[in-house]
Design a protein around this motif. Structure first.
Motif, PDB file in Angstrom:
ATOM      1  N   ASP A 114      11.845  63.296 101.546  1.00 40.75           N
ATOM      2  CA  ASP A 114      11.622  62.357 100.594  1.00 40.75           C
ATOM      3  C   ASP A 114      10.196  62.517 100.061  1.00 40.75           C
ATOM      4  O   ASP A 114       9.679  61.851  99.097  1.00 40.75           O
ATOM      5  N   VAL A 115       9.292  63.097 100.847  1.00 46.16           N
ATOM      6  CA  VAL A 115       7.863  63.174 100.571  1.00 46.16           C
ATOM      7  C   VAL A 115       7.349  64.195  99.750  1.00 46.16           C
ATOM      8  O   VAL A 115       7.979  65.295 100.164  1.00 46.16           O
ATOM      9  N   ARG A 116       7.063  64.013  98.593  1.00 45.70           N
ATOM     10  CA  ARG A 116       6.594  65.287  97.678  1.00 45.70           C
ATOM     11  C   ARG A 116       5.055  64.889  97.367  1.00 45.70           C
ATOM     12  O   ARG A 116       4.639  63.905  96.870  1.00 45.70           O
ATOM     13  N   MET A 117       4.478  66.140  97.499  1.00 51.36           N
ATOM     14  CA  MET A 117       2.964  66.153  97.246  1.00 51.36           C
ATOM     15  C   MET A 117       2.704  66.478  95.764  1.00 51.36           C
ATOM     16  O   MET A 117       3.302  67.183  95.214  1.00 51.36           O
ATOM     17  N   PHE A 118       1.522  66.112  95.075  1.00 53.29           N
ATOM     18  CA  PHE A 118       1.129  66.394  93.927  1.00 53.29           C
ATOM     19  C   PHE A 118      -0.522  66.215  93.872  1.00 53.29           C
ATOM     20  O   PHE A 118      -1.099  65.364  93.669  1.00 53.29           O
ATOM     21  N   ALA A 119      -1.056  67.398  93.658  1.00 52.08           N
ATOM     22  CA  ALA A 119      -2.582  67.614  93.525  1.00 52.08           C
ATOM     23  C   ALA A 119      -2.999  67.634  92.060  1.00 52.08           C
ATOM     24  O   ALA A 119      -2.182  67.920  91.347  1.00 52.08           O
ATOM     25  N   THR A 120      -4.249  67.212  92.052  1.00 54.01           N
ATOM     26  CA  THR A 120      -4.861  67.510  90.535  1.00 54.01           C
ATOM     27  C   THR A 120      -4.379  68.786  90.035  1.00 54.01           C
ATOM     28  O   THR A 120      -4.606  69.826  90.267  1.00 54.01           O
ATOM     29  N   PRO A 121      -3.601  68.613  88.594  1.00 52.12           N
ATOM     30  CA  PRO A 121      -3.156  69.931  88.025  1.00 52.12           C
ATOM     31  C   PRO A 121      -4.470  70.498  87.004  1.00 52.12           C
ATOM     32  O   PRO A 121      -5.406  70.102  87.061  1.00 52.12           O
ATOM     33  N   ARG A 122      -4.100  71.767  86.692  1.00 51.91           N
ATOM     34  CA  ARG A 122      -4.963  72.401  85.681  1.00 51.91           C
ATOM     35  C   ARG A 122      -5.366  71.603  84.305  1.00 51.91           C
ATOM     36  O   ARG A 122      -4.314  70.661  84.017  1.00 51.91           O
ATOM     37  N   GLY A 198     -12.618  74.092 104.808  1.00 50.29           N
ATOM     38  CA  GLY A 198     -11.361  73.516 105.621  1.00 50.29           C
ATOM     39  C   GLY A 198     -10.103  73.215 104.975  1.00 50.29           C
ATOM     40  O   GLY A 198     -10.080  72.143 104.119  1.00 50.29           O
ATOM     41  N   THR A 199      -9.144  74.228 105.081  1.00 49.28           N
ATOM     42  CA  THR A 199      -8.077  74.306 104.183  1.00 49.28           C
ATOM     43  C   THR A 199      -6.913  73.537 104.592  1.00 49.28           C
ATOM     44  O   THR A 199      -6.509  74.355 105.965  1.00 49.28           O
ATOM     45  N   PHE A 200      -6.119  72.953 103.878  1.00 51.62           N
ATOM     46  CA  PHE A 200      -4.735  72.476 104.389  1.00 51.62           C
ATOM     47  C   PHE A 200      -3.849  73.060 103.438  1.00 51.62           C
ATOM     48  O   PHE A 200      -3.872  73.033 102.094  1.00 51.62           O
ATOM     49  N   MET A 201      -2.713  73.847 104.080  1.00 49.99           N
ATOM     50  CA  MET A 201      -1.633  74.548 103.180  1.00 49.99           C
ATOM     51  C   MET A 201      -0.467  73.968 103.260  1.00 49.99           C
ATOM     52  O   MET A 201      -0.228  73.546 104.441  1.00 49.99           O
ATOM     53  N   PHE A 202       0.417  73.607 102.330  1.00 51.04           N
ATOM     54  CA  PHE A 202       1.702  73.074 102.434  1.00 51.04           C
ATOM     55  C   PHE A 202       2.727  73.913 101.706  1.00 51.04           C
ATOM     56  O   PHE A 202       2.379  74.246 100.558  1.00 51.04           O
ATOM     57  N   THR A 203       3.864  74.486 102.172  1.00 48.81           N
ATOM     58  CA  THR A 203       4.871  74.876 101.459  1.00 48.81           C
ATOM     59  C   THR A 203       5.530  73.970 101.098  1.00 48.81           C
ATOM     60  O   THR A 203       5.303  72.476 100.679  1.00 48.81           O
ATOM     61  N   THR A 225       1.434  73.543  97.932  1.00 53.11           N
ATOM     62  CA  THR A 225       0.330  72.459  97.646  1.00 53.11           C
ATOM     63  C   THR A 225      -0.798  72.975  98.736  1.00 53.11           C
ATOM     64  O   THR A 225      -0.616  73.229  99.848  1.00 53.11           O
ATOM     65  N   ILE A 226      -2.197  73.062  98.232  1.00 50.63           N
ATOM     66  CA  ILE A 226      -3.142  73.318  98.881  1.00 50.63           C
ATOM     67  C   ILE A 226      -4.391  72.489  98.510  1.00 50.63           C
ATOM     68  O   ILE A 226      -4.539  72.357  97.061  1.00 50.63           O
ATOM     69  N   VAL A 227      -5.034  72.024  99.322  1.00 52.92           N
ATOM     70  CA  VAL A 227      -6.417  71.111  98.978  1.00 52.92           C
ATOM     71  C   VAL A 227      -7.364  71.448 100.139  1.00 52.92           C
ATOM     72  O   VAL A 227      -6.975  72.285 101.421  1.00 52.92           O
ATOM     73  N   SER A 228      -8.748  71.408  99.936  1.00 56.42           N
ATOM     74  CA  SER A 228      -9.738  71.689 100.960  1.00 56.42           C
ATOM     75  C   SER A 228     -10.758  70.941 100.884  1.00 56.42           C
ATOM     76  O   SER A 228     -11.176  70.210  99.937  1.00 56.42           O
ATOM     77  N   GLY A 229     -11.390  70.872 102.292  1.00 59.96           N
ATOM     78  CA  GLY A 229     -12.392  70.010 102.400  1.00 59.96           C
ATOM     79  C   GLY A 229     -13.729  70.652 102.638  1.00 59.96           C
ATOM     80  O   GLY A 229     -13.799  71.811 102.388  1.00 59.96           O
ATOM     81  N   LEU A 230     -15.034  69.923 102.877  1.00 57.50           N
ATOM     82  CA  LEU A 230     -16.091  70.449 102.991  1.00 57.50           C
ATOM     83  C   LEU A 230     -16.210  71.399 104.150  1.00 57.50           C
ATOM     84  O   LEU A 230     -16.842  72.659 104.163  1.00 57.50           O
ATOM     85  N   TYR A 231     -15.587  70.742 105.265  1.00 57.75           N
ATOM     86  CA  TYR A 231     -15.801  71.642 106.588  1.00 57.75           C
ATOM     87  C   TYR A 231     -14.872  70.791 107.613  1.00 57.75           C
ATOM     88  O   TYR A 231     -14.569  69.840 107.466  1.00 57.75           O
ATOM     89  N   ALA A 232     -14.519  71.664 108.487  1.00 62.15           N
ATOM     90  CA  ALA A 232     -13.824  71.065 109.652  1.00 62.15           C
ATOM     91  C   ALA A 232     -14.561  70.335 110.640  1.00 62.15           C
ATOM     92  O   ALA A 232     -15.812  70.683 110.815  1.00 62.15           O
TER      93      ALA A 232
END
Length: 691
Positions: A114-122, A198-203, A225-232
């Motif tokens: 039931d967890v669904r991600m949504f990052a900022t779209p275009r 520092g990239t997080f990828m999710f199917t 869904t993919i988001v990236s940080g500044l650095y690990a």
């Protein structure tokens, strides 16, 4: 509509988000008192699903425990289904971390379907590496896309300045996002360089991958869904952020922080905010402190995301209201949320409890509320226009697991709070407050638009009945068409509605007068029953409105019964401080009784927020809605020896009769929710819906 995010139970021990107990506790308690507050909360939770025993964890550098340390992580509290929340604090004492800190941490179970991600779209007119996303505050991201939880994610910048954006940029400013960003399978930003990697990828099923140094960029095939940080900062359980401590780069100094991390088994996503730049409350953190907090909450790998004034974590409660869990430094310093170029949101379900699946199907003057319970229980709903409720349905004492109750006597186009009550075996259960808005079957007639003409005056009118229809305003300035404005810097180019009439500055100060008075007339010739007044304004800063001499609304002014005078200042301001976005509000019910057939006088006084504020803006449009009757559709499908009756609107009771002439009686139950399945009899049976 109904907004539902989280649900509580067990009457007065309900501590879930709509009550905001933890949030209020952090507002009023000092840091040293917070752990005691958690202990008290644990006692209150002992009769519910929360553990009564608390685990206080301490850390030093690499999360080794020290006796008497004052680094404290509170208990994990269910916030939504699959999402737990914990609050941590650190008070420097020579044995703990070196900075005063308040930390909000989330633990998301990625295995929950039931967890669904949504990052900022275009953004509109999207151009890669030029115009990628439209900026929103965290609050507006929640209200625009309606997730239940949101946190800031990737770094971003204004392509016009190639620098970090200011705190006063308006909503939907177009930004460039750094690092990879993907939402619902669509690429928004690509990896531009070895920085912000520092990239997080999710199917699509939320299976995660963490890439500490995403350069050259890894394949995005199969990712959702993919988001990236500044650095690990945390890799394979090792804090790698110590070398940053002596860096002269501002990003590595003590700042507010947002950190993301994954557990070693990749079941959990951890997200945390460390508040900063707020002396006496929370200073912020070095990178290595962020890594230690990530390790403490359970992460094995983690990255420092964007932070500073962008660090913000918020949820929508069960009534749809936004609750900011952390104290973002932009609001603390500038009294305005920062417009952010990248968020990560989550669509979530309520925490499973005895009461579940609360839903409302409203109509114009009634609504049907349904829910389920884990075992058979009674049925009742309390409701009202405020959180005090005040009305109740009759208690339905039959013990059932699928519940339906009918709310009647509602006003069209009006919001109502409600909570459901079920009792079994002498144990009462009560949900959190929810919120619904009734429909308004109506036609809309425009009375005037933003370019409407207004008489205006700057004279102190305290003690004068200037809002009365009989008041003579012929000596006032005008009539000038809207939008009316005054600004000692000249016209504000950020305001996109027409600035037609310039009002005078106070010659004594060179700034606007604190208060400007305005009046206009409009004609109404329809039936007065059931009408609603719909307003849209562009106003900087606050205003009070009067219809035919009676006050009908206050906008960013002290609430009634506070006395409003010429010297009274507004208590807030719009958007980022300018009239660049509209306020929409309505007047319904008893306040519309001031409306008359024929000539009507609408008066307003607009107030500045600060005596030395350089501008005031006033523009207003009015439309009036008139109700009409809307008959509900009742559908029937026949299969074998049964008939299935269904309808798509709430607020109705199903009735039956053996002839069209009646007599009509309620179907036993009564049946107030769809669908209804019945068998055939030897007699013809007719059905109808009754409100």
């Amino acid at each position: 509509m109904i907004t539902s995010t989280a649900q509580g139970e067990l009457n007065e021990n309900n501590l879930l988000p709509s009550n905001g107990w933890l949030w209020k506790a952090r507002q009023r308690l000092g840091l040293r008192q917070l752990s005691a507050a958690f202990a008290g909360m644990a006692g209150r939770m002992s009769s519910t699903r929360f553990p009564a025993r608390l685990l206080f964890v301490c850390l030093w550098a690499t999360a080794l425990c020290k006796t008497q340390a004052t680094t404290v992580l509170g208990p994990w509290v269910p916030l939504f289904k699959a999402v737990d929340w914990a609050v941590g604090t650190n008070t420097p004492d020579g044995t703990s971390l070196p900075h005063l800190q308040v930390v909000n941490a989330l633990r998301v179970d990625l295995t929950d379907p039931d967890v669904r991600m949504f990052a900022t779209p275009r953004t509109t007119n999207y151009v890669l590496n030029l115009y990628e996303t439209g900026g929103l505050t965290t609050t507006n991201f929640l209200t625009t896309y309606t997730p239940q939880l949101v946190i800031n994610a990737n770094n971003f910048h204004d392509p016009n300045t190639l620098d970090s954006p200011s705190y006063t940029l308006p909503q939907w400013t177009k930004f460039v996002v750094t690092g990879e960003l993907m939402t619902t399978g669509q690429v928004v930003s690509v990896q531009e360089s070895a920085t912000d990697a520092g990239t997080f990828m999710f199917t699509a099923s939320n299976q995660p991958t963490f890439i500490p140094t995403n350069w050259p960029p890894a394949s995005t095939a199969g990712q959702y869904t993919i988001v990236s940080g500044l650095y690990a900062v945390l890799v394979n359980g090792v804090n790698i952020a110590y070398p940053y401590t002596n860096s002269v780069d501002f990003v590595h100094q003590v700042n507010p922080r947002t950190g993301f991390g994954l557990s070693k088994d990749r079941r959990y996503l951890y997200m945390l905010t460390i508040d900063g730049r707020q002396s006496g409350y929370s200073d912020g953190a070095w990178d290595w402190e962020t890594a230690d907090w990530l390790a403490l909450v359970g992460a094995w790998d983690g990255a420092n995301m964007d932070g500073g004034g962008s660090t913000c974590l918020a949820i929508r409660d069960t009534t749809g209201h936004v609750v900011e869990l952390n104290h973002d430094s932009a609001s603390a310093s500038y009294r305005v949320e920062r417009t952010i170029g990248c968020h990560l949101g989550f669509f979530l379900k309520p925490v499973p409890a005895f009461i579940n699946d609360v839903s409302a199907l409203p109509d114009d003057t009634a609504a049907t509320v349904t829910w389920t319970t884990l075992s058979p229980a009674t049925t009742q709903v309390q409701y009202g226009p405020t959180t005090n409720l005040g009305f109740s349905t009759l208690l339905y004492s039959a013990l059932v697991t699928n519940h339906a109750a009918l709310l009647t006597g509602l006003a069209p186009g009006t919001g109502y709070y409600f909570k459901v009550l079920s009792s079994t075996g002498g144990n009462p259960y009560v949900s959190s407050n929810f919120f619904l808005i009734t429909s308004n079957y109506a036609v809309t007639n425009a009375m005037f638009d933003l370019t409407n003409t207004w008489q205006y005056d700057t004279t102190n009118l305290d003690g004068i009945n200037w809002t009365s229809p009989s008041y003579d305003d012929s000596a006032w300035d005008g009539s000038g068409p809207g939008v009316l404005w005054v600004d000692n810097r000249g016209p504000n180019a950020a305001i996109y509605v027409p600035l037609n009439t310039e009002m005078p500055l106070d010659p004594a100060s060179g700034y606007p007068f604190r208060t400007y008075y305005l009046r206009t007339h409009f004609t109404f010739t329809n039936n007065l029953s059931g009408v609603s007044l719909l307003f849209q304004d562009f106003i900087d800063d606050g205003a009070v409105f009067y219809l035919n001499g009676t006050e009908i609304y206050r906008l960013r002014m002290a609430a009634a019964p506070a006395l409003i005078q010429n010297s009274t200042l507004a208590i807030g301001y719009p958007c980022s401080g300018d009239a660049t976005c509209p306020d929409n509000w309505a007047v319904t019910g008893p306040l519309t009784t001031n409306l008359v057939n024929g000539d009507n006088v609408l008066a307003a006084e607009v107030h500045n927020y600060n005596a030395l504020s350089p501008d005031i803006t006033f523009g207003l449009s009015l439309a009036i809605t008139l109700p009409y009757v809307s008959n509900p559709p009742l559908g029937i499908t026949v299969s074998n020896d049964t008939a299935n009756l269904s309808w798509t609107r709430g607020g109705f009771t199903l009735q039956q009769a053996n002839s069209l002439a009646g007599p009509w009686t309620d179907v036993p139950g009564p049946i107030v929710s769809s669908p209804y399945v019945t068998g055939f009899s030897n007699l013809a049976t007719y059905f109808r819906l009754k409100k």
